[in-house]
Design a protein around this motif. Structure first.
Motif, PDB file in Angstrom:
ATOM      1  N   TYR A 155      -2.393  -4.654   0.710  1.00  0.00           N
ATOM      2  CA  TYR A 155      -1.403  -5.795   0.440  1.00  0.00           C
ATOM      3  C   TYR A 155      -0.112  -4.903  -0.139  1.00  0.00           C
ATOM      4  O   TYR A 155       1.089  -5.461   0.132  1.00  0.00           O
ATOM      5  CB  TYR A 155      -2.071  -6.746  -0.685  1.00  0.00           C
ATOM      6  CG  TYR A 155      -0.806  -7.393  -1.640  1.00  0.00           C
ATOM      7  CD1 TYR A 155      -0.008  -8.194  -1.155  1.00  0.00           C
ATOM      8  CD2 TYR A 155      -0.709  -6.766  -2.830  1.00  0.00           C
ATOM      9  CE1 TYR A 155       0.733  -9.137  -1.973  1.00  0.00           C
ATOM     10  CE2 TYR A 155       0.377  -7.372  -3.752  1.00  0.00           C
ATOM     11  CZ  TYR A 155       1.191  -8.616  -3.285  1.00  0.00           C
ATOM     12  OH  TYR A 155       2.193  -8.730  -4.198  1.00  0.00           O
ATOM     13  N   ASP A 156      -0.408  -3.944  -0.840  1.00  0.00           N
ATOM     14  CA  ASP A 156       0.870  -3.343  -1.790  1.00  0.00           C
ATOM     15  C   ASP A 156       1.715  -2.619  -0.634  1.00  0.00           C
ATOM     16  O   ASP A 156       2.817  -2.007  -1.085  1.00  0.00           O
ATOM     17  CB  ASP A 156       0.475  -2.713  -2.785  1.00  0.00           C
ATOM     18  CG  ASP A 156      -1.088  -1.768  -2.635  1.00  0.00           C
ATOM     19  OD1 ASP A 156      -1.353  -1.850  -1.379  1.00  0.00           O
ATOM     20  OD2 ASP A 156      -1.597  -1.551  -3.772  1.00  0.00           O
ATOM     21  N   LEU A 157       1.058  -2.157   0.579  1.00  0.00           N
ATOM     22  CA  LEU A 157       1.759  -1.602   1.463  1.00  0.00           C
ATOM     23  C   LEU A 157       2.135  -2.192   2.687  1.00  0.00           C
ATOM     24  O   LEU A 157       2.891  -1.671   3.776  1.00  0.00           O
ATOM     25  CB  LEU A 157       0.900  -0.360   1.987  1.00  0.00           C
ATOM     26  CG  LEU A 157       0.816   0.635   0.910  1.00  0.00           C
ATOM     27  CD1 LEU A 157      -0.392   1.733   1.331  1.00  0.00           C
ATOM     28  CD2 LEU A 157       2.023   1.328   0.630  1.00  0.00           C
ATOM     29  N   THR A 158       1.864  -3.585   2.863  1.00  0.00           N
ATOM     30  CA  THR A 158       2.141  -4.587   3.836  1.00  0.00           C
ATOM     31  C   THR A 158       2.955  -5.753   3.406  1.00  0.00           C
ATOM     32  O   THR A 158       4.236  -5.614   3.263  1.00  0.00           O
ATOM     33  CB  THR A 158       0.987  -4.990   4.530  1.00  0.00           C
ATOM     34  OG1 THR A 158      -0.038  -5.571   3.595  1.00  0.00           O
ATOM     35  CG2 THR A 158       0.192  -3.569   5.101  1.00  0.00           C
ATOM     36  N   ALA A 314       1.079 -13.261   9.531  1.00  0.00           N
ATOM     37  CA  ALA A 314       2.306 -13.584   9.946  1.00  0.00           C
ATOM     38  C   ALA A 314       3.465 -13.001   8.697  1.00  0.00           C
ATOM     39  O   ALA A 314       4.612 -12.288   9.366  1.00  0.00           O
ATOM     40  CB  ALA A 314       2.846 -15.081  10.058  1.00  0.00           C
ATOM     41  N   ASP A 315       2.759 -12.791   7.480  1.00  0.00           N
ATOM     42  CA  ASP A 315       3.698 -12.184   6.358  1.00  0.00           C
ATOM     43  C   ASP A 315       3.607 -10.830   6.381  1.00  0.00           C
ATOM     44  O   ASP A 315       3.923 -10.175   5.379  1.00  0.00           O
ATOM     45  CB  ASP A 315       3.538 -12.950   5.086  1.00  0.00           C
ATOM     46  CG  ASP A 315       2.166 -12.769   4.804  1.00  0.00           C
ATOM     47  OD1 ASP A 315       1.378 -12.279   5.428  1.00  0.00           O
ATOM     48  OD2 ASP A 315       1.557 -13.621   3.609  1.00  0.00           O
ATOM     49  N   GLY A 316       2.733 -10.257   7.127  1.00  0.00           N
ATOM     50  CA  GLY A 316       2.479  -8.783   7.112  1.00  0.00           C
ATOM     51  C   GLY A 316       1.335  -8.380   6.506  1.00  0.00           C
ATOM     52  O   GLY A 316       1.059  -7.042   6.323  1.00  0.00           O
ATOM     53  N   ASP A 317       0.693  -9.357   5.739  1.00  0.00           N
ATOM     54  CA  ASP A 317      -0.528  -9.004   5.199  1.00  0.00           C
ATOM     55  C   ASP A 317      -1.874  -8.372   5.574  1.00  0.00           C
ATOM     56  O   ASP A 317      -1.897  -8.923   6.847  1.00  0.00           O
ATOM     57  CB  ASP A 317      -1.121 -10.201   4.218  1.00  0.00           C
ATOM     58  CG  ASP A 317      -1.919  -9.680   3.144  1.00  0.00           C
ATOM     59  OD1 ASP A 317      -2.302  -8.460   2.646  1.00  0.00           O
ATOM     60  OD2 ASP A 317      -2.524 -10.926   2.491  1.00  0.00           O
TER      61      ASP A 317
END
Length: 425
Positions: A155-158, A314-317
């Motif tokens: 999560y912290d890198l996406t 969609a939000d990159g997660d």
């Protein structure tokens, strides 16, 4: 050794891996405590209490009253002056916090909590990059001087990076003594973002293999074939594709007695329920919501095939390496998942499970049918999965690797050339 965990919110229900890591370090003789900014208002885990860490949590309170904030600042300034740390005071008062937006009084309060207590060697350990950023900022200001380590999960890198500068982790990369991605994929991502390669060491999450009984899975003619999936009802878990593929299979093979257990809560739960109704397969799907670990293991013991078709949201997660897959493999359940994030580092395609492209419902449904029609694969892949978890995702081995890393950075402070630790050590 003393290790202080710093967290923005503690104890979160979804962060079982953190509490298991704490328990593992405690079993190896490490003195554990926690400094946290807040306690969750809901979805609070009881595992720290169960594991004996409930009384080791110290919360930092941010007083909104102006007079109280001024008092904290005056006390903090006096302490810095008494230690002759004029440079830290100057940095604190003149720093422009474009990234870390936090009152000076709160920074001083956090630093005071992190400095309290005595130990011959102390490490400040963070899970997730945002927590690491706060501690790195305090260290750059000179408010703390302990070694810093930060675990990156995905999560912290996406998703967290969305809309933020690629330099968001600049302070952390400069100040951290060790950066710990949980997969080789995230190791590459950290280096691409500018992390010094010599500071980056992959240490995977692990599970307590002894807590999950291995069982050889078999499918006999006429027996109900049980699929199972576990995960929060969020887009990246791919629950929509599980239901669509299961519905296709049920329509294509009316001769088979099929069921699907879905475990987890989350914002998309009602949407997923409605999808099952719309596709006409709701009578074969059982939504259990959130469950205690003991009940989850009971359902896993009855299952034949574990399905988790994770996708990039969609939000990159994105995922890291899902612990739920590790637990299923430890119990001898063959896995169907996707070529996503660090999952291929856990599930070996055609050896311990089957991997399909993201969002490919047809391929997912075909993989389900392939395993059903080839019972020996369910057994052999399940056995191979257990071996992989025992050898590479064993909680005790990974915890020992983590502790070894802590010892190295405390024995050689400031060293930026650490050998990559081996779990065998």
């Amino acid at each position: 050794m003393k290790v202080t965990y710093f967290s923005l919110s503690f104890p979160e229900l979804t962060q079982t891996f953190v509490f298991n890591e704490m328990k593992g370090l405690g079993n190896l003789g490490t003195d554990i405590d926690v400094v946290a900014l807040s306690r969750p208002t809901d979805n609070v885990s009881n595992l720290p209490e169960d594991y004996g860490f409930g009384d080791r949590i110290r919360y930092v309170t941010a007083d909104k009253r102006r007079f109280a904030r001024m008092a904290v600042m005056a006390k903090g300034a006096a302490q810095l002056l008494s230690r002759g740390n004029i440079r830290a005071l100057w940095r604190l008062l003149t720093s422009r916090d474009d990234e870390i937006k936090m009152p000076i009084s709160l920074k001083l309060s956090i630093a005071a909590k992190l400095r309290s207590g005595d130990a011959t060697a102390k490490v400040i350990h963070c899970h997730f990059g945002p927590a690491g950023r706060v501690v790195a900022h305090l260290k750059r200001l000179g408010l703390i001087d302990a070694p810093i380590t930060t675990v990156f999960h995905g999560y912290d890198l996406t998703q967290y990076m969305d809309g933020r500068s690629p330099q968001v982790y600049r302070e952390l990369f400069e100040q951290a003594d060790l950066l710990i991605p949980i997969s080789d994929l995230w190791r590459s991502r950290l280096i691409d973002l500018g992390a010094p390669p010599e500071k980056v060491t992959t240490i995977r999450l692990g599970i307590d293999c002894e807590a999950f009984d291995f069982k050889v899975r078999s499918v006999t003619p006429g027996e109900k074939i049980r699929f199972i999936t576990i995960g929060r009802m969020t887009e990246k878990k791919g629950h929509r594709f599980t239901i669509e593929a299961f519905s296709q299979l049920a329509s294509r093979r009316p001769d088979l007695d099929l069921s699907l257990d879905i475990i987890g809560n989350g914002p998309l739960l009602e949407d997923i329920r409605n999808l099952a109704q719309d596709l006409g397969c709701a009578d074969r799907i059982h939504f259990h919501g959130g469950m205690a670990h003991q009940e989850i293991r009971r359902l896993l013991s009855q299952a034949h095939i574990f399905v988790l078709p994770s996708v990039k949201a969609a939000d990159g997660d994105m995922e890291g390496i899902p612990v739920s897959i590790m637990e299923a493999m430890a119990m001898g359940i063959v896995v169907i998942s996707t070529h996503h994030s660090g999952i291929p580092e856990l599930v070996s395609h055609k050896e311990s499970g089957l991997l399909v492209p993201e969002r490919d419902t047809d391929a997912l449904s075909d993989a389900m049918e392939r395993l059903i029609m080839n019972a020996p694969l369910i057994q052999t892949m399940g056995f191979q999965g257990r071996q992989i978890v025992e050898e590479q995702f064993n909680e005790e081995k990974q915890t020992r690797a983590l502790l070894l890393s802590f010892k190295r950075i405390t024995e050689h402070p400031g060293s930026r050339s650490l050998d990559r630790p081996s779990v065998q050590e």
